[in-house]
Design an enzyme around this catalytic site. Structure first.
Site, mmCIF file in Angstrom:
data_model
loop_
_atom_site.group_PDB
_atom_site.id
_atom_site.type_symbol
_atom_site.label_atom_id
_atom_site.label_comp_id
_atom_site.label_asym_id
_atom_site.label_seq_id
_atom_site.Cartn_x
_atom_site.Cartn_y
_atom_site.Cartn_z
ATOM 1 N N ARG A 74 0.854 -1.196 0.000
ATOM 2 C CA ARG A 74 0.000 0.000 0.000
ATOM 3 C C ARG A 74 0.888 1.244 0.000
ATOM 4 N NH1 ARG A 74 -4.022 -0.204 4.803
ATOM 5 N NH2 ARG A 74 -5.065 -1.838 3.613
ATOM 6 N N ARG A 143 -2.303 6.590 9.700
ATOM 7 C CA ARG A 143 -2.292 6.134 8.299
ATOM 8 C C ARG A 143 -2.403 7.329 7.341
ATOM 9 N NH1 ARG A 143 -4.247 0.734 8.061
ATOM 10 N NH2 ARG A 143 -3.497 -0.391 9.877
ATOM 11 N N LYS A 206 -4.146 0.914 14.817
ATOM 12 C CA LYS A 206 -4.118 1.866 13.708
ATOM 13 C C LYS A 206 -4.839 3.171 14.084
ATOM 14 C CE LYS A 206 -6.444 -1.140 11.110
ATOM 15 N NZ LYS A 206 -7.285 -1.765 10.075
ATOM 16 N N LYS A 208 -6.558 6.860 12.238
ATOM 17 C CA LYS A 208 -6.934 7.422 10.934
ATOM 18 C C LYS A 208 -7.467 8.856 11.050
ATOM 19 C CE LYS A 208 -7.874 2.899 9.036
ATOM 20 N NZ LYS A 208 -8.854 1.995 8.423
ATOM 21 N N CYS A 427 -15.304 -3.400 -0.598
ATOM 22 C CA CYS A 427 -13.907 -3.640 -0.220
ATOM 23 C C CYS A 427 -13.327 -4.724 -1.116
ATOM 24 C CB CYS A 427 -13.823 -4.058 1.241
ATOM 25 S SG CYS A 427 -14.418 -5.736 1.507
ATOM 26 N N CYS A 433 -7.924 -10.962 0.440
ATOM 27 C CA CYS A 433 -8.014 -10.593 1.852
ATOM 28 C C CYS A 433 -8.193 -11.830 2.726
ATOM 29 C CB CYS A 433 -9.163 -9.622 2.086
ATOM 30 S SG CYS A 433 -9.246 -9.168 3.827
ATOM 31 N N CYS A 472 -16.423 -8.810 5.286
ATOM 32 C CA CYS A 472 -16.403 -9.177 6.716
ATOM 33 C C CYS A 472 -16.759 -7.925 7.516
ATOM 34 C CB CYS A 472 -15.031 -9.740 7.104
ATOM 35 S SG CYS A 472 -13.808 -8.490 7.526
ATOM 36 N N CYS A 476 -14.092 -2.117 5.845
ATOM 37 C CA CYS A 476 -13.144 -1.369 5.001
ATOM 38 C C CYS A 476 -13.808 -0.461 3.967
ATOM 39 C CB CYS A 476 -12.181 -2.327 4.319
ATOM 40 S SG CYS A 476 -11.164 -3.225 5.498
HETATM 41 FE FE1 SRM Z 1 -9.183 -2.252 5.934
HETATM 42 C C1 SRM Z 1 -7.797 -4.885 7.535
HETATM 43 C C2 SRM Z 1 -8.285 -3.509 2.984
HETATM 44 C C3 SRM Z 1 -9.899 0.714 4.518
HETATM 45 C C4 SRM Z 1 -10.964 -1.382 8.713
HETATM 46 N N1 SRM Z 1 -8.159 -3.887 5.376
HETATM 47 C C5 SRM Z 1 -7.621 -4.833 6.189
HETATM 48 C C6 SRM Z 1 -6.742 -5.806 5.403
HETATM 49 C C7 SRM Z 1 -5.347 -5.269 5.418
HETATM 50 C C8 SRM Z 1 -6.824 -7.273 5.830
HETATM 51 C C9 SRM Z 1 -5.825 -7.778 6.817
HETATM 52 O O1 SRM Z 1 -5.644 -7.184 7.897
HETATM 53 O O2 SRM Z 1 -5.241 -8.821 6.531
HETATM 54 C C10 SRM Z 1 -7.392 -5.647 4.005
HETATM 55 C C11 SRM Z 1 -6.507 -5.976 2.806
HETATM 56 C C12 SRM Z 1 -7.335 -6.543 1.695
HETATM 57 C C13 SRM Z 1 -6.609 -6.672 0.424
HETATM 58 O O3 SRM Z 1 -6.433 -7.819 -0.042
HETATM 59 O O4 SRM Z 1 -6.248 -5.666 -0.167
HETATM 60 C C14 SRM Z 1 -7.967 -4.261 4.095
HETATM 61 N N2 SRM Z 1 -8.991 -1.495 4.122
HETATM 62 C C15 SRM Z 1 -8.693 -2.205 3.000
HETATM 63 C C16 SRM Z 1 -8.901 -1.376 1.750
HETATM 64 C C17 SRM Z 1 -7.906 -1.688 0.641
HETATM 65 C C18 SRM Z 1 -10.351 -1.568 1.284
HETATM 66 C C19 SRM Z 1 -10.684 -1.036 -0.069
HETATM 67 O O5 SRM Z 1 -11.409 -1.749 -0.740
HETATM 68 O O6 SRM Z 1 -10.276 0.051 -0.451
HETATM 69 C C20 SRM Z 1 -8.774 0.032 2.362
HETATM 70 C C21 SRM Z 1 -7.365 0.530 2.403
HETATM 71 C C22 SRM Z 1 -7.308 1.890 2.964
HETATM 72 C C23 SRM Z 1 -5.955 2.542 2.914
HETATM 73 O O7 SRM Z 1 -5.556 2.966 1.824
HETATM 74 O O8 SRM Z 1 -5.332 2.691 3.965
HETATM 75 C C24 SRM Z 1 -9.248 -0.232 3.777
HETATM 76 N N3 SRM Z 1 -10.162 -0.583 6.543
HETATM 77 C C25 SRM Z 1 -10.453 0.490 5.753
HETATM 78 C C26 SRM Z 1 -11.451 1.302 6.376
HETATM 79 C C27 SRM Z 1 -12.093 2.552 5.784
HETATM 80 C C28 SRM Z 1 -11.437 3.812 6.246
HETATM 81 O O9 SRM Z 1 -10.399 3.768 6.917
HETATM 82 O O10 SRM Z 1 -11.959 4.870 5.933
HETATM 83 C C29 SRM Z 1 -11.764 0.689 7.579
HETATM 84 C C30 SRM Z 1 -12.856 1.148 8.572
HETATM 85 C C31 SRM Z 1 -12.490 2.340 9.357
HETATM 86 C C32 SRM Z 1 -11.760 1.972 10.606
HETATM 87 O O11 SRM Z 1 -10.566 1.684 10.528
HETATM 88 O O12 SRM Z 1 -12.389 1.935 11.656
HETATM 89 C C33 SRM Z 1 -10.943 -0.489 7.672
HETATM 90 N N4 SRM Z 1 -9.315 -2.978 7.824
HETATM 91 C C34 SRM Z 1 -10.156 -2.519 8.783
HETATM 92 C C35 SRM Z 1 -10.073 -3.391 9.923
HETATM 93 C C36 SRM Z 1 -10.874 -3.225 11.243
HETATM 94 C C37 SRM Z 1 -10.180 -2.324 12.197
HETATM 95 C C38 SRM Z 1 -10.865 -2.292 13.530
HETATM 96 O O13 SRM Z 1 -10.962 -1.231 14.114
HETATM 97 O O14 SRM Z 1 -11.275 -3.341 14.019
HETATM 98 C C39 SRM Z 1 -9.160 -4.410 9.589
HETATM 99 C C40 SRM Z 1 -8.732 -5.596 10.459
HETATM 100 C C41 SRM Z 1 -7.729 -5.218 11.483
HETATM 101 O O15 SRM Z 1 -7.189 -4.129 11.514
HETATM 102 O O16 SRM Z 1 -7.482 -6.084 12.326
HETATM 103 C C42 SRM Z 1 -8.720 -4.123 8.254
HETATM 104 FE FE1 SF4 Z 2 -10.987 -7.769 4.021
HETATM 105 FE FE2 SF4 Z 2 -12.989 -7.466 5.700
HETATM 106 FE FE3 SF4 Z 2 -11.584 -5.356 4.941
HETATM 107 FE FE4 SF4 Z 2 -13.183 -6.498 3.232
HETATM 108 S S1 SF4 Z 2 -13.819 -5.505 5.154
HETATM 109 S S2 SF4 Z 2 -11.047 -5.911 2.830
HETATM 110 S S3 SF4 Z 2 -13.061 -8.613 3.794
HETATM 111 S S4 SF4 Z 2 -10.814 -7.027 6.140
#
Ligand code: SRM
Ligand code: SF4
Length: 567
Positions: A74, A143, A206, A208, A427, A433, A472, A476
């Site tokens: 990323r 981030r 993390k 944000k 997402c 993922c 899930c 995201c």
């Molecule tokens: Fe996310 C984890 C993809 C925005 C909440 N997110 C992941 C991971 C890295 C899976 C992992 O931990 O193994 C995913 C990778 C998938 C892949 O194959 O690419 C993933 N997140 C994404 C992206 C690529 C989704 C998308 O379709 O665009 C976004 C990348 C953003 C970036 O450029 O930094 C992405 N993730 C978000 C958002 C939206 C936002 O930030 O505005 C959220 C919700 C907001 C928040 O953080 O509260 C988000 N991602 C999570 C979480 C849950 C965090 C939590 O508080 O519990 C995880 C899991 C974790 O961190 O344990 C996660």
């Molecule tokens: Fe993966 Fe869940 Fe984030 Fe979708 S919402 S990219 S399934 S961690």
């Protein structure tokens, strides 16, 4: 009271010598395509996730092969803005090492998927050569800082962008580990690493930050740990309302985890934002939970201790107090597609990129088309928080050339999709993922076609409905902010959420649990019939379902997963 055990990641961070761990050695190990488990926690801070192809695991196991490991990279792009040259660099790497695909993320960043271990260093070094980097794109740090992606729309937008960029660089980790591991820079002897903001264990989780400029809430500011809402008086940016404590992540069946909406806590001047951001981050560093990662986000620190405690602590650390919040109004969360003019007379073209996936497919050679535009070296490229792309700052002559370049590819035609598609966001989910329980990116377009058919059946195809899907409950694609949300529960099964607000100021609530496509469509058929007959003039779908009693509005995020009947 019994001392609680620290999360394993905390020990890994402490022992890592400022994020070095054994990453460098692991990269030299040719026996496996993976890195050591502890090191995969550390590479996140460097913007790198170890993944494996989930679809070939069983076949490979039968062949006595390890999973097909690869890495997601990323790149950090503050406010999503990059040059055509940087776009070309990402395109080149995508073709060479990333399966010909660039993924634009919901946080205005680039992702490459499928990079194998032996190509990792070259890829990261090339990203750095293009003057982008991957530092802190993931990990327990601040981030990518988001901002409404158009600095040229007005002078206010330009100033807000500069503030976002300043926060981003101020909160970037200082360890030289990144440069040593990926860029072969020698550590200068006798210079210890110092992380003045994070300390050696970084944050509990993390963090944000987003900056919104009303009336657009295209960054979903209330979904963030920390937010800044621009306040404009007489066309001048006078400062920002500050929001804290938002977040989306949750775990199915664990009612102790839930999304929360950020709260507005006051107002600060433009030149105070960096100081505010630093102190907010430090409070989370000192008070965030390090014994349970599921409770470690800043939203829980605030929810546990209360907003008044937080305001007092922040004002104490600042040495001055935030002023009272100023009035503001949001009107949308989505992007406005097509051409728009900037205050300096230049033009922007906002392109719909379905779920942020830039790839050449049989029906649309999108990557090639954008590459040709980047080769023109006009203006800039801007990733939106809705996974779309703006080609910005074009002169009238350049505008004409861009139209000529994109037309043969059908990219402009692609902008004329149904409102259902244009307002959808999914997402990544499967196949990359590791946390995905159901499809999202690969399935949402199909479901949206069926939803559009229902809208046509009821004559409401001209009504935009913000629809988001994730594989899930981690959230995201910010599904809990959507008017219509789908969260993966298992293969082909989703929890369905209703009642988010069109401008991103209200969480939705679970309507039905674990349902398949047939049930989704039956339910929407009935809801749309009611909406078509009984909606007030201009009433958004999310507001309608609440007024009409299909779902109760939530007053606290802990209610999001409680269906109406249980409340
Ligand atoms: Fe996310 C984890 C993809 C925005 C909440 N997110 C992941 C991971 C890295 C899976 C992992 O931990 O193994 C995913 C990778 C998938 C892949 O194959 O690419 C993933 N997140 C994404 C992206 C690529 C989704 C998308 O379709 O665009 C976004 C990348 C953003 C970036 O450029 O930094 C992405 N993730 C978000 C958002 C939206 C936002 O930030 O505005 C959220 C919700 C907001 C928040 O953080 O509260 C988000 N991602 C999570 C979480 C849950 C965090 C939590 O508080 O519990 C995880 C899991 C974790 O961190 O344990 C996660
Ligand atoms: Fe993966 Fe869940 Fe984030 Fe979708 S919402 S990219 S399934 S961690």
């Amino acid at each position: 009271m019994k001392k609680q055990k620290l999360e394993a990641v905390e020990t890994i961070k402490t022992a890592s010598n400022y994020l070095r761990g054994g990453i460098a050695d692991g990269l030299d190990n040719n026996v496996t395509g993976s890195l050591a488990e502890d090191d995969t926690q550390l590479t996140k801070f460097h913007g790198i996730y170890q993944q494996h192809d989930r679809e070939s695991v069983v076949t490979r196991r039968k062949q006595k092969l390890e999973p097909l490991y690869s890495f997601m990279i990323r790149a950090r792009v503050p406010a999503g803005i990059c040059t055509p040259e940087q776009w070309l660099a990402m395109d080149d790497l995508a073709v060479q090492y990333g399966g010909g695909s660039i993924r634009l993320t919901t946080r205005q960043a680039f992702q490459l998927h499928g990079v194998i271990k032996k190509n990792l260093k070259t890829t990261i070094a090339s990203i750095n050569q293009s003057l982008l980097d991957t530092i802190a794109a993931c990990g327990d740090v601040n981030r990518n800082v988001m901002c409404t992606p158009n600095p040229h729309q007005s002078e206010v937008h330009q100033q807000a962008y500069q503030a976002a960029a300043a926060i981003s660089s101020h909160l970037t980790p200082q360890t030289t580990a990144y440069h040593e591991i990926w860029l072969d820079k020698e550590k200068v002897a006798g210079t210890p690493d110092i992380e003045p903001i994070y300390g050696e264990t970084y944050l509990p989780r993390k963090f944000k930050i987003a900056m919104a400029i009303p009336p657009a809430n295209d960054v979903d500011v209330f979904a963030h740990d920390l937010g800044f809402i621009a306040v404009v008086e007489k066309h001048q940016l006078i400062g920002f309302n500050v929001t804290v404590g938002g977040g989306m992540g949750a775990t199915h069946g664990d009612l102790e985890t839930f999304p929360l909406l950020a709260q507005v806590i006051g107002f600060c001047a433009v030149d105070q934002v960096t100081q505010v951001a630093e102190q907010v981050v430090k409070i989370q560093r000192d008070y965030g939970c390090r014994t349970n990662r599921k409770h470690a986000r800043f939203k829980y620190t605030i929810d546990d201790r209360g907003i008044d405690w937080f305001k007092q602590e922040l004002n104490k650390r600042l040495g001055w107090s935030l002023l009272a919040e100023k009035p503001f109004e949001f009107k949308s969360t989505g992007d406005e597609f097509g051409w728009s003019e900037n205050y300096d007379g230049t033009w922007n073209l906002c392109l719909f990129i379905q779920n942020g996936r830039v790839i050449d497919s049989d029906s649309l050679a999108l990557r090639s088309a954008l590459k040709q535009v980047a080769h023109l070296d006009y203006g800039d490229f801007r990733i939106t928080a809705n996974q779309n792309l703006i080609i910005g700052q074009l002169t009238a002559d350049e505008k004409a050339v861009v139209i000529d370049t994109l037309t043969p590819f059908g990219v402009l035609e692609n902008n004329r999709q149904s409102l259902a598609q244009l307002n959808g966001m999914a997402c990544v989910a499967l196949p990359t993922c590791s946390l995905a329980m159901a499809e999202a990116e690969r399935y949402l377009p199909t479901l949206l076609n069926k939803i559009e058919n229902l809208q046509i059946k009821h004559g409401i195809q001209d009504r935009a409905i913000i629809t988001r899907m994730t594989g899930c409950p981690n959230g995201c694609a910010r599904p809990y902010m959507a008017e219509l949300g789908f969260v993966g529960k298992g293969p082909g099964k989703y929890n369905m959420y209703l009642g988010g607000e069109f401008t991103g100021t209200r969480l939705n609530r679970m309507y039905l649990e674990n349902i398949d496509e047939d049930t989704i469509l039956i339910e929407l058929d009935a809801l749309f019939a009611d909406y078509a007959s009984n909606a007030l003039d201009g009433e958004w779908f999310g507001d309608f379902v609440i007024r009409q009693g299909h779902i109760d509005a939530v007053t606290h995020g802990s209610q999001v997963h409680l269906p109406l009947a249980v409340v």
